[in-house]
Scaffold this motif. Structure first.
Motif, PDB file in Angstrom:
ATOM      1  N   HIS A 356      11.179  -4.281   1.738  1.00 21.00           N
ATOM      2  CA  HIS A 356      10.920  -3.240   2.739  1.00 21.00           C
ATOM      3  C   HIS A 356      11.460  -1.858   2.324  1.00 21.00           C
ATOM      4  CE1 HIS A 356      10.179  -1.938   6.972  1.00 21.00           C
ATOM      5  NE2 HIS A 356      11.079  -1.032   6.606  1.00 21.00           N
ATOM      6  N   HIS A 360       9.465   1.735   0.942  1.00 20.80           N
ATOM      7  CA  HIS A 360       9.640   3.152   1.299  1.00 20.80           C
ATOM      8  C   HIS A 360       9.965   3.962   0.035  1.00 20.80           C
ATOM      9  CE1 HIS A 360       9.577   2.840   5.646  1.00 20.80           C
ATOM     10  NE2 HIS A 360      10.576   1.998   5.701  1.00 20.80           N
ATOM     11  N   GLU A 383       6.025   3.349   7.724  1.00 18.10           N
ATOM     12  CA  GLU A 383       6.278   1.914   7.868  1.00 18.10           C
ATOM     13  C   GLU A 383       5.155   1.052   7.291  1.00 18.10           C
ATOM     14  OE1 GLU A 383       9.128   0.640   8.471  1.00 18.10           O
ATOM     15  OE2 GLU A 383      10.091   2.516   9.064  1.00 18.10           O
ATOM     16  N   SER A 386       6.287   0.262   3.709  1.00 20.11           N
ATOM     17  CA  SER A 386       7.347  -0.744   3.597  1.00 20.11           C
ATOM     18  C   SER A 386       6.889  -2.114   4.083  1.00 20.11           C
ATOM     19  CB  SER A 386       8.557  -0.285   4.405  1.00 20.11           C
ATOM     20  OG  SER A 386       8.160   0.036   5.724  1.00 20.11           O
TER      21      SER A 386
HETATM   22 ZN    ZN Z   1      11.190   0.895   7.429  1.00 21.58          ZN
END
Ligand code: ZN
Length: 557
Positions: A356, A360, A383, A386
């Motif tokens: 995750h 990013h 998001e 990720s």
């Molecule tokens: Zn995140």
């Protein structure tokens, strides 16, 4: 540059404020676009300098919270950084009103101008004292939660440490651990209520200064919602109620059968069969597995991960004096290179950092040479990078979980799906609260109980007084700290599941689309960026149909 070699210097905010004012004047005086653009480049450079010092200071403070030097510097920045806010808004105004707007638009994109509009329209200096009050209330909430002391079998534990017991393989332990943690929220209910009540009223008062009856529009502007409003979000939630809630109910029943109980209670939903999968190996080995995975995934991801390692851009091993939690940030004046901070603790959360947070970071790495305006992405987009990486990484899970990799994948998919109704419930709750700022705490709790019936009709809270009386949301920090931030995770998860369905039929095509999406940054608006890479916008009617079908099959429900 290696992180340890980066120089920190205290920012002279008064001087920076003067420099911004001079640049503002120069922007207004510019006779040609070239002149104006040169001013803008200087302004970007200055803001890079300032935010780099703030970032370096924050990271070094988080890495060792006992370091007195950075402790003092952190305090200094917290206090004085807001003093240049007004000058910054002044510069934004000059840029927004530039006679060369059309040429600027070509260079920095239309999204940037929409964001400037939001920044200028939703701020008046009279709001400042209320904003300070708001920050203080949020800090009060965070402190209250952070200082929770739970008496557990002779030990005194904080809330994060209780997770071990609320997810225990032993059913009675889970039940008891939940009773203890929610007991803390019951004991302090009056204070949690008071803080939230004051926050709602304080935010509403700020909106009134701008001429609005409620906070909702201002809340959207603060989340930099430059492309959609409450109506689209409502349409999405309605689709979720229709399509995802029934699937989540089926997954709930499948979970009951899997763990072999007559009836599934809320404390059984944190548990997978045979206990939750945990990563094998030491923290160093997990990091080494991450390197191997990214090298095998693609040349670009390999290059990214090694760049991060070579430049000391990971601080992920747990140490006593480190701050809790994890995040990804970047340092602007060193090519915007990402930095990943975490505390490995031998749970599946360590692998989430590798998938995750590195998702990013990978996007940040890909766009590190872009202008600030293109890098300024909103959360529903960030998001995606990720949450989708969590799925793209799945073929490598044997490296992290050994023979429990399949369990991890099933658990992850089920969790990703059942999260969406929960997140939408958090969002609808906030829309109701801010539309009716005079609701009493008791009325708010009753609303939450009603929403639970719509979004999680299968959930049984047994005899848990806190949850039965609508108190669960007080554990969700976003509701206090960042209003209307949460639907972002739901929108992103929807897209991540779309990628999951896609990669299982054509991994390469899905990956190419993902890379394209990462590279786009904020060149265009959300609803235009997704279709460009072959992804459906979550607000469109029927957007969930295909995903729900594919994911339902995968879950075997
Ligand atoms: Zn995140």
């Amino acid at each position: 540059m290696k992180f340890s070699e980066m120089k920190y210097e205290r920012i002279d905010y008064a001087k920076v404020g003067e420099e911004i004012k001079a640049l503002t004047q120069a922007m207004r005086d510019a006779k040609t676009f070239e002149e104006a653009f040169a001013v803008h480049e200087k302004s970007s450079k200055l803001s890079h300098e300032v935010s780099s010092m703030i970032q370096i200071c924050m990271i070094r403070h988080d890495i060792d919270t006992t370091d007195e030097f950075y402790d003092k510097e952190q305090e200094y920045n917290d206090e004085f950084a807001p003093t240049i806010r007004e000058a910054q808004v002044g510069y934004t105004k000059a840029l927004y009103e530039s006679p060369f707007k059309a040429q600027f638009m070509e260079k920095i994109g239309p999204v940037a101008f929409k964001n400037m509009e939001l920044e200028l329209e939703y701020f008046v200096p009279e709001m400042v004292p209320l904003m300070q009050e708001e920050n203080a209330l949020v800090t009060r909430y965070e402190k209250l939660v952070a200082t929770a002391k739970i008496e557990w079998e002779g030990e005194t534990l904080n809330l994060p440490l209780m997770t071990k017991y609320t997810t225990s393989p032993d059913r009675e332990t889970r039940k008891k651990a939940f009773a203890k943690t929610t007991g803390f929220f019951m004991d302090n209910r009056a204070e949690f209520d008071e803080i939230y009540d004051k926050l709602v009223k304080c935010r509403t008062a700020q909106a009134k200064l701008l001429g609005f009856d409620t906070y909702t529009k201002l809340g959207y502007a603060r989340m930099q919602r430059n492309d959609y409003g409450p109506d689209q979000v409502k349409a999405f939630r309605d689709e979720v109620k229709k399509k995802i809630v029934p699937l989540a109910t089926k997954a709930h029943e499948a979970r009951r059968k899997r763990i072999g109980v007559d009836h599934l209670y809320y404390y059984d939903t944190t548990f997978f069969v045979n206990g939750n999968p945990e990563p094998i190996g030491t923290p160093e080995e997990i990091l080494a597995s991450g390197k191997k995975m990214y090298e095998e995934l693609s040349p670009l991801t390999g290059e990214f991960f090694n760049y991060m390692l070579d430049n000391e851009r990971f601080d992920v091993l747990g140490r006593k004096t480190k701050r809790n939690g994890g995040y990804m940030t970047s340092i602007p004046n060193d090519d915007n290179t990402p930095f990943v901070f975490a505390n490995f603790n031998k749970t599946a959360g360590d692998v989430d950092v590798i998938t995750h947070e590195c998702g990013h970071a990978f996007q940040g790495y890909l766009t590190r040479k872009d202008c600030d305006e293109y890098r300024n992405i909103t959360m529903e987009t960030a998001e995606i990078h990720s949450m989708s990486m969590e799925f793209f990484a799945e073929p490598w899970m044997e490296q992290f979980f050994g023979d429990r990799a399949d369990d991890y994948r099933s658990y992850h998919l089920e969790d990703s799906l059942t999260f969406i109704p929960y997140g939408c419930m958090v969002d609808e709750f906030q829309h109701i609260v801010y539309a009716n700022p005079d609701m009493t705490p008791e009325e708010r709790r009753m609303k939450w109980v009603e929403l639970e019936k719509e979004y999680r009709p299968h959930m049984d809270y047994g005899d848990n007084e806190c949850y039965l009386t609508g108190g669960l949301w007080q554990r969700q920090s976003h509701i206090y700290a960042m209003p209307f931030y949460y639907i972002d995770y739901c929108l992103a998860q929807t897209v991540a599941l779309e990628y999951k369905a896609w990669m299982d039929t054509d991994y390469k095509a899905a990956w190419d689309s993902y890379i394209e999406l990462c590279k786009q940054g904020a060149r265009d608006f959300y609803s235009k960026s997704l279709p460009k890479v072959g992804i459906k916008v979550p607000f469109e009617a029927g957007c969930l149909d295909e995903t729900v079908e594919v994911i339902g099959k995968k879950l075997g429900v």
